[in-house]
Design a protein around this motif. Structure first.
Motif, PDB file in Angstrom:
ATOM      1  N   ILE A 335       0.851  -1.194   0.000  1.00  0.00           N
ATOM      2  CA  ILE A 335       0.000   0.000   0.000  1.00  0.00           C
ATOM      3  C   ILE A 335       0.885   1.241   0.000  1.00  0.00           C
ATOM      4  CG2 ILE A 335      -1.835   1.294   1.151  1.00  0.00           C
ATOM      5  CD1 ILE A 335      -2.795  -1.269   2.423  1.00  0.00           C
ATOM      6  N   THR A 336       0.673   2.099  -0.973  1.00  0.00           N
ATOM      7  CA  THR A 336       1.437   3.333  -1.133  1.00  0.00           C
ATOM      8  C   THR A 336       0.564   4.526  -0.782  1.00  0.00           C
ATOM      9  OG1 THR A 336       2.303   4.817  -2.858  1.00  0.00           O
ATOM     10  CG2 THR A 336       0.969   2.983  -3.609  1.00  0.00           C
ATOM     11  N   TYR A 337       1.124   5.497  -0.077  1.00  0.00           N
ATOM     12  CA  TYR A 337       0.321   6.612   0.436  1.00  0.00           C
ATOM     13  C   TYR A 337       1.216   7.754   0.885  1.00  0.00           C
ATOM     14  CZ  TYR A 337       1.701   4.765   5.063  1.00  0.00           C
ATOM     15  OH  TYR A 337       2.418   4.341   6.164  1.00  0.00           O
ATOM     16  N   ASP A 338       0.598   8.871   1.276  1.00  0.00           N
ATOM     17  CA  ASP A 338       1.290   9.977   1.940  1.00  0.00           C
ATOM     18  C   ASP A 338       0.992   9.913   3.429  1.00  0.00           C
ATOM     19  OD1 ASP A 338       2.945  11.734   0.442  1.00  0.00           O
ATOM     20  OD2 ASP A 338       1.212  12.618  -0.571  1.00  0.00           O
ATOM     21  N   ASP A 339       1.974  10.246   4.267  1.00  0.00           N
ATOM     22  CA  ASP A 339       1.740  10.395   5.701  1.00  0.00           C
ATOM     23  C   ASP A 339       2.335  11.711   6.171  1.00  0.00           C
ATOM     24  OD1 ASP A 339       4.490   9.972   5.859  1.00  0.00           O
ATOM     25  OD2 ASP A 339       4.354   8.140   7.060  1.00  0.00           O
ATOM     26  N   GLU A 340       2.346  11.935   7.476  1.00  0.00           N
ATOM     27  CA  GLU A 340       2.819  13.207   8.000  1.00  0.00           C
ATOM     28  C   GLU A 340       4.272  13.492   7.591  1.00  0.00           C
ATOM     29  OE1 GLU A 340      -0.125  11.680  11.197  1.00  0.00           O
ATOM     30  OE2 GLU A 340       1.201  10.859   9.663  1.00  0.00           O
ATOM     31  N   ARG A 341       5.091  12.452   7.591  1.00  0.00           N
ATOM     32  CA  ARG A 341       6.508  12.647   7.262  1.00  0.00           C
ATOM     33  C   ARG A 341       6.685  13.012   5.790  1.00  0.00           C
ATOM     34  NH1 ARG A 341      11.388   8.193   8.266  1.00  0.00           N
ATOM     35  NH2 ARG A 341      13.126   9.571   7.677  1.00  0.00           N
ATOM     36  N   SER A 342       6.005  12.309   4.902  1.00  0.00           N
ATOM     37  CA  SER A 342       6.158  12.613   3.469  1.00  0.00           C
ATOM     38  C   SER A 342       5.520  13.950   3.111  1.00  0.00           C
ATOM     39  CB  SER A 342       5.559  11.493   2.615  1.00  0.00           C
ATOM     40  OG  SER A 342       4.162  11.380   2.782  1.00  0.00           O
ATOM     41  N   ILE A 343       4.426  14.294   3.804  1.00  0.00           N
ATOM     42  CA  ILE A 343       3.803  15.603   3.582  1.00  0.00           C
ATOM     43  C   ILE A 343       4.761  16.713   3.976  1.00  0.00           C
ATOM     44  CG2 ILE A 343       2.030  17.168   4.473  1.00  0.00           C
ATOM     45  CD1 ILE A 343       0.822  15.290   2.500  1.00  0.00           C
ATOM     46  N   LYS A 344       5.458  16.525   5.092  1.00  0.00           N
ATOM     47  CA  LYS A 344       6.446  17.519   5.527  1.00  0.00           C
ATOM     48  C   LYS A 344       7.549  17.670   4.485  1.00  0.00           C
ATOM     49  CE  LYS A 344       9.625  18.677   9.295  1.00  0.00           C
ATOM     50  NZ  LYS A 344      10.190  18.259  10.611  1.00  0.00           N
ATOM     51  N   LYS A 345       8.010  16.547   3.927  1.00  0.00           N
ATOM     52  CA  LYS A 345       9.048  16.587   2.890  1.00  0.00           C
ATOM     53  C   LYS A 345       8.550  17.345   1.664  1.00  0.00           C
ATOM     54  CE  LYS A 345      12.254  14.101   4.950  1.00  0.00           C
ATOM     55  NZ  LYS A 345      13.571  14.701   5.343  1.00  0.00           N
ATOM     56  N   LYS A 346       7.292  17.124   1.287  1.00  0.00           N
ATOM     57  CA  LYS A 346       6.726  17.842   0.140  1.00  0.00           C
ATOM     58  C   LYS A 346       6.638  19.341   0.420  1.00  0.00           C
ATOM     59  CE  LYS A 346       4.125  14.164  -2.152  1.00  0.00           C
ATOM     60  NZ  LYS A 346       2.815  13.654  -2.609  1.00  0.00           N
ATOM     61  N   ALA A 347       6.212  19.686   1.623  1.00  0.00           N
ATOM     62  CA  ALA A 347       6.102  21.103   1.977  1.00  0.00           C
ATOM     63  C   ALA A 347       7.474  21.775   1.975  1.00  0.00           C
ATOM     64  CB  ALA A 347       5.427  21.246   3.336  1.00  0.00           C
ATOM     65  N   GLN A 348       8.483  21.078   2.468  1.00  0.00           N
ATOM     66  CA  GLN A 348       9.845  21.621   2.452  1.00  0.00           C
ATOM     67  C   GLN A 348      10.337  21.785   1.010  1.00  0.00           C
ATOM     68  OE1 GLN A 348      11.705  18.628   4.906  1.00  0.00           O
ATOM     69  NE2 GLN A 348      11.520  19.853   6.778  1.00  0.00           N
ATOM     70  N   TYR A 349       9.985  20.846   0.151  1.00  0.00           N
ATOM     71  CA  TYR A 349      10.339  20.929  -1.268  1.00  0.00           C
ATOM     72  C   TYR A 349       9.700  22.163  -1.900  1.00  0.00           C
ATOM     73  CZ  TYR A 349      10.662  19.479  -6.203  1.00  0.00           C
ATOM     74  OH  TYR A 349      10.914  19.433  -7.551  1.00  0.00           O
ATOM     75  N   ILE A 350       8.450  22.414  -1.576  1.00  0.00           N
ATOM     76  CA  ILE A 350       7.731  23.583  -2.097  1.00  0.00           C
ATOM     77  C   ILE A 350       8.445  24.871  -1.707  1.00  0.00           C
ATOM     78  CG2 ILE A 350       5.605  24.934  -1.772  1.00  0.00           C
ATOM     79  CD1 ILE A 350       4.176  22.125  -1.595  1.00  0.00           C
ATOM     80  N   LYS A 351       8.872  24.944  -0.464  1.00  0.00           N
ATOM     81  CA  LYS A 351       9.578  26.140   0.000  1.00  0.00           C
ATOM     82  C   LYS A 351      10.945  26.276  -0.685  1.00  0.00           C
ATOM     83  CE  LYS A 351       9.016  27.075   4.515  1.00  0.00           C
ATOM     84  NZ  LYS A 351       8.929  26.845   5.994  1.00  0.00           N
ATOM     85  N   LYS A 352      11.637  25.165  -0.806  1.00  0.00           N
ATOM     86  CA  LYS A 352      12.975  25.190  -1.417  1.00  0.00           C
ATOM     87  C   LYS A 352      12.920  25.634  -2.873  1.00  0.00           C
ATOM     88  CE  LYS A 352      16.871  22.176  -2.603  1.00  0.00           C
ATOM     89  NZ  LYS A 352      17.421  20.783  -2.530  1.00  0.00           N
ATOM     90  N   HIS A 353      11.947  25.134  -3.616  1.00  0.00           N
ATOM     91  CA  HIS A 353      11.850  25.414  -5.049  1.00  0.00           C
ATOM     92  C   HIS A 353      10.922  26.581  -5.367  1.00  0.00           C
ATOM     93  CE1 HIS A 353      14.191  21.928  -6.416  1.00  0.00           C
ATOM     94  NE2 HIS A 353      13.671  21.301  -5.384  1.00  0.00           N
ATOM     95  N   LYS A 354      10.425  27.237  -4.303  1.00  0.00           N
ATOM     96  CA  LYS A 354       9.590  28.441  -4.460  1.00  0.00           C
ATOM     97  C   LYS A 354       8.361  28.179  -5.340  1.00  0.00           C
ATOM     98  CE  LYS A 354      13.328  31.779  -3.646  1.00  0.00           C
ATOM     99  NZ  LYS A 354      14.315  30.811  -3.159  1.00  0.00           N
TER     100      LYS A 354
END
Length: 380
Positions: A335-354
């Motif tokens: 089963i593949t999904y998003d959780d709190e840790r992966s969501i945080k990584k995505k949010a950090q990516y958004i900030k890094k890449h503006k």
């Protein structure tokens, strides 16, 4: 004690300089969009369960396309939902309520609706008439997919590539008229497929000039091997495979500015059956048409209650993909999904890449707000 005039001027200058610095820093802090899709197709939306303060946009899903016009299939509940969603602005005055037209199940008529100048004008006008009638804030187009097969039976043709762009031009023209009437800004956005083929079958550089935001559906990735469906980066050994990062780079290379791109998060899991237990199923051949996966996965709330480290499933973390997954070694179901840790990584990516921000499907899949809180904490 009396201060000298010169010393008073020094204190005043220092105070003003500090104030300007603080204010400029506050102005420089980017406000990211947090856009949640709300499924109105189910009927009455329980608006009381929506945490409006943590959202910038709500995309109401979905409005149908019928006879070259945007069409409210469930008029009674849709109109009630629009009224109640607008009431959330009492809690968050900056909240924008959008209609999302299409989706996986209602994209079959897009190609016909935008085929001719007259049909495009009708579609554009009918879309904006809904905004006008219910005092909403904009239009989101979720065409799955121009010039490509989506759901079985969908109409698609090569001309979709150019007509996709022309459709947005006509909708923007209608929104401009509404802006002149109402004296305020209206938004135009699109949810787009995360594949390179979507980029190749559209004119994204031209589309980006018209749209306010382009929301890349960085989920539902698939393939013949068992892998993630919403991974930030590729898994080890799958470097040429799909990932959110690859999708973002593809759209930027096609001419879309980072500041207009929204990254997608999945508030649900998808299940697949692997042929073997090797590497906990990851990157193993996938059994097509597996009956073992029925009922496995679902919304994140269900995932936490039934599957994450429960009922034979063990949670794993793919450090290369920055993504979690579950594996049941007895049934070989992955089963593949998003959780709190992966969501945080995505949010950090958004900030890094503006990037513009994040969006997700679907709001009510996360009733305890575990994922929404991770977004709110990291982006704000």
């Amino acid at each position: 004690m009396k201060l000298s005039p010169s010393f008073s001027r020094i204190i005043l200058t220092t105070f003003l300089t500090a104030s300007i610095f603080i204010n400029s820093n506050a102005q420089e802090k980017k406000k990211f969009i947090v856009n949640g899709y709300v499924g109105g197709y189910r009927g009455q939306v329980n608006v009381a369960e929506i945490d409006a303060k943590k959202l910038s946009h709500i995309n109401y899903a979905f409005v149908n396309v019928k006879d070259s016009a945007a069409f409210l299939t469930n008029l009674k509940t849709d109109s009630t939902n629009f009224r109640k969603l607008n009431e959330l602005k009492k809690i968050n005055p900056d909240l924008k309520i959008m209609i999302s037209i299409g989706g996986w199940s209602w994209s079959e008529n897009f190609s016909d609706a935008v085929l001719t100048p007259s049909s495009r004008k009708l579609f554009a006008k009918s879309s904006v008439d809904i905004i006008r009638q219910y005092d909403l804030d904009g239009v989101d187009i979720d065409w799955e997919y121009p010039a490509m097969r989506g759901e079985e039976g969908n109409i698609y043709r090569p001309e979709d590539k150019q007509n996709f762009t022309l459709m947005f031009k006509d909708i923007r023209a209608e929104l401009d008229k509404l802006e002149a009437e109402k004296g305020r800004k209206y938004l135009l956005t699109a949810a787009v497929g995360g594949s390179k083929s979507f980029v190749n079958n559209t004119e994204m550089a031209e589309v980006a000039k018209i749209l306010d935001y382009i929301l890349i559906m960085t989920y539902d990735y698939g393939g013949k091997t068992v892998n993630h469906h919403t991974n930030l980066y590729p898994s080890r050994g799958m470097e040429t495979g799909s990932s959110a990062h690859k999708s973002v780079m593809d759209f930027m290379e096609a001419g879309v500015p980072a500041s207009k791109l929204g990254l997608g998060a999945a508030f649900y899991g998808k299940s697949r059956e692997a042929e073997s237990n090797t590497n906990n199923g990851l990157n193993q051949p996938q059994i097509s048409g597996s009956k073992a996966v029925a009922g496995q996965g679902g919304g994140y709330g269900k995932m936490k209650n039934e599957f994450i480290n429960k009922n034979g499933y063990k949670r794993h973390w793919d450090r290369h993909a920055k993504a979690p997954y579950l594996f049941n070694s007895e049934t070989k179901v992955f089963i593949t999904y998003d959780d709190e840790r992966s969501i945080k990584k995505k949010a950090q990516y958004i900030k890094k890449h503006k990037l513009a921000g994040i969006f997700f499907w679907e709001y009510f899949n996360d009733p305890e707000e575990n994922l929404l809180n991770a977004i709110d904490k990291t982006l704000n």
